[in-house]
Scaffold this active site. Structure first.
Site, PDB file in Angstrom:
ATOM      1  N   TYR A 123       0.844  -1.189   0.000  1.00  0.00           N
ATOM      2  CA  TYR A 123       0.000   0.000   0.000  1.00  0.00           C
ATOM      3  C   TYR A 123       0.889   1.252   0.000  1.00  0.00           C
ATOM      4  CZ  TYR A 123      -3.699  -3.274   1.334  1.00  0.00           C
ATOM      5  OH  TYR A 123      -4.588  -4.323   1.367  1.00  0.00           O
ATOM      6  N   ASN A 146     -12.209  -1.310  -5.167  1.00  0.00           N
ATOM      7  CA  ASN A 146     -11.966  -1.715  -6.545  1.00  0.00           C
ATOM      8  C   ASN A 146     -13.192  -2.450  -7.109  1.00  0.00           C
ATOM      9  OD1 ASN A 146     -11.038  -2.827  -8.944  1.00  0.00           O
ATOM     10  ND2 ASN A 146      -9.598  -4.216  -7.968  1.00  0.00           N
ATOM     11  N   CYS A 154      -6.011  -6.100  -7.400  1.00  0.00           N
ATOM     12  CA  CYS A 154      -5.810  -5.630  -6.030  1.00  0.00           C
ATOM     13  C   CYS A 154      -5.334  -6.750  -5.106  1.00  0.00           C
ATOM     14  CB  CYS A 154      -7.073  -4.955  -5.491  1.00  0.00           C
ATOM     15  SG  CYS A 154      -8.535  -5.994  -5.544  1.00  0.00           S
ATOM     16  N   HIS A 155      -5.468  -8.006  -5.536  1.00  0.00           N
ATOM     17  CA  HIS A 155      -4.933  -9.111  -4.732  1.00  0.00           C
ATOM     18  C   HIS A 155      -3.406  -9.053  -4.656  1.00  0.00           C
ATOM     19  CE1 HIS A 155      -5.024 -10.602  -8.892  1.00  0.00           C
ATOM     20  NE2 HIS A 155      -3.958 -11.338  -8.548  1.00  0.00           N
ATOM     21  N   GLU A 181      -0.319 -17.206  -9.177  1.00  0.00           N
ATOM     22  CA  GLU A 181       0.666 -16.363  -9.860  1.00  0.00           C
ATOM     23  C   GLU A 181       2.099 -16.670  -9.441  1.00  0.00           C
ATOM     24  OE1 GLU A 181      -0.313 -12.212  -9.738  1.00  0.00           O
ATOM     25  OE2 GLU A 181      -2.375 -12.571 -10.378  1.00  0.00           O
TER      26      GLU A 181
END
Length: 189
Positions: A123, A146, A154-155, A181
């Site tokens: 952040y 979001n 946003c993850h 990912e």
């Protein structure tokens, strides 16, 4: 979704996600309920842009019988298929409509879209990137608002101390997306 987002207000008034889905079907709003390995994703398009993509706890009462014909929905579904199959996808090619966001939120969301697949940022990093280094809490609030989950990833945003932070789709889904990912989620607190 944002508390001031009209879709959330309408959804609540109609009794939840399934009521909103029925309304969309009735009035012909381009949308699709995508069945991902980690839950349903409700996707809504406006003017050939995606305006909402959010995880839903409710299974649709009737599964989609045919794929959408709107090109942006078709392309989004194809990219989601590749993404959930483990492919590194950049969703930046998908145009998103962020009509409900403030200028500050839109700066945050644009910055989130720049986080590469398989990487995480804090952040604080976002606050620094938008030139508002003391606005970490406001950045966190914007991340939480979001409207286009996964497409605005946003993850991939975590706390500076390595903690996961929050996620509108739930922390377990955030862990699953990060693992998909290639993140070692055991290293994230």
């Amino acid at each position: 979704m944002s508390k001031s987002n009209p879709l959330e207000i309408i959804s609540k008034a109609l009794g939840g996600d399934d009521g909103l889905r029925r309304l969309r079907d009735t009035v012909g709003i381009p949308s699709f309920c995508y069945k991902s390995p980690i839950g349903w994703i409700d996707i809504i398009a406006e003017e050939n842009r995606i305006s909402s993509a959010s995880f839903s706890e409710a299974e649709p009462s009737s599964a989609p019988t045919s794929p959408p014909t709107l090109p942006v929905l078709t392309r989004t579904i194809k990219l989601l298929d590749i993404y959930f199959a483990g492919g590194p996808i950049d969703f930046a090619e998908i145009s998103v409509q962020l009509a409900y966001g403030t200028e500050f939120q839109q700066h945050v969301w644009k910055t989130i879209r720049e986080i590469p697949h398989g990487e995480v940022r804090s952040y604080q990093w976002i606050a620094d990137q938008i030139g508002r280094p003391k606005s970490v809490r406001a950045v966190g609030n914007a991340v939480g608002e979001n409207p286009v989950s996964i497409l605005i990833p946003c993850h991939r945003v975590i706390r500076s101390n390595g903690a996961l932070g929050g996620y509108g789709g739930g922390l377990e889904r955030k862990r699953q997306l990060l693992a998909l990912e290639g993140q070692d989620i055991e290293k994230l607190k």
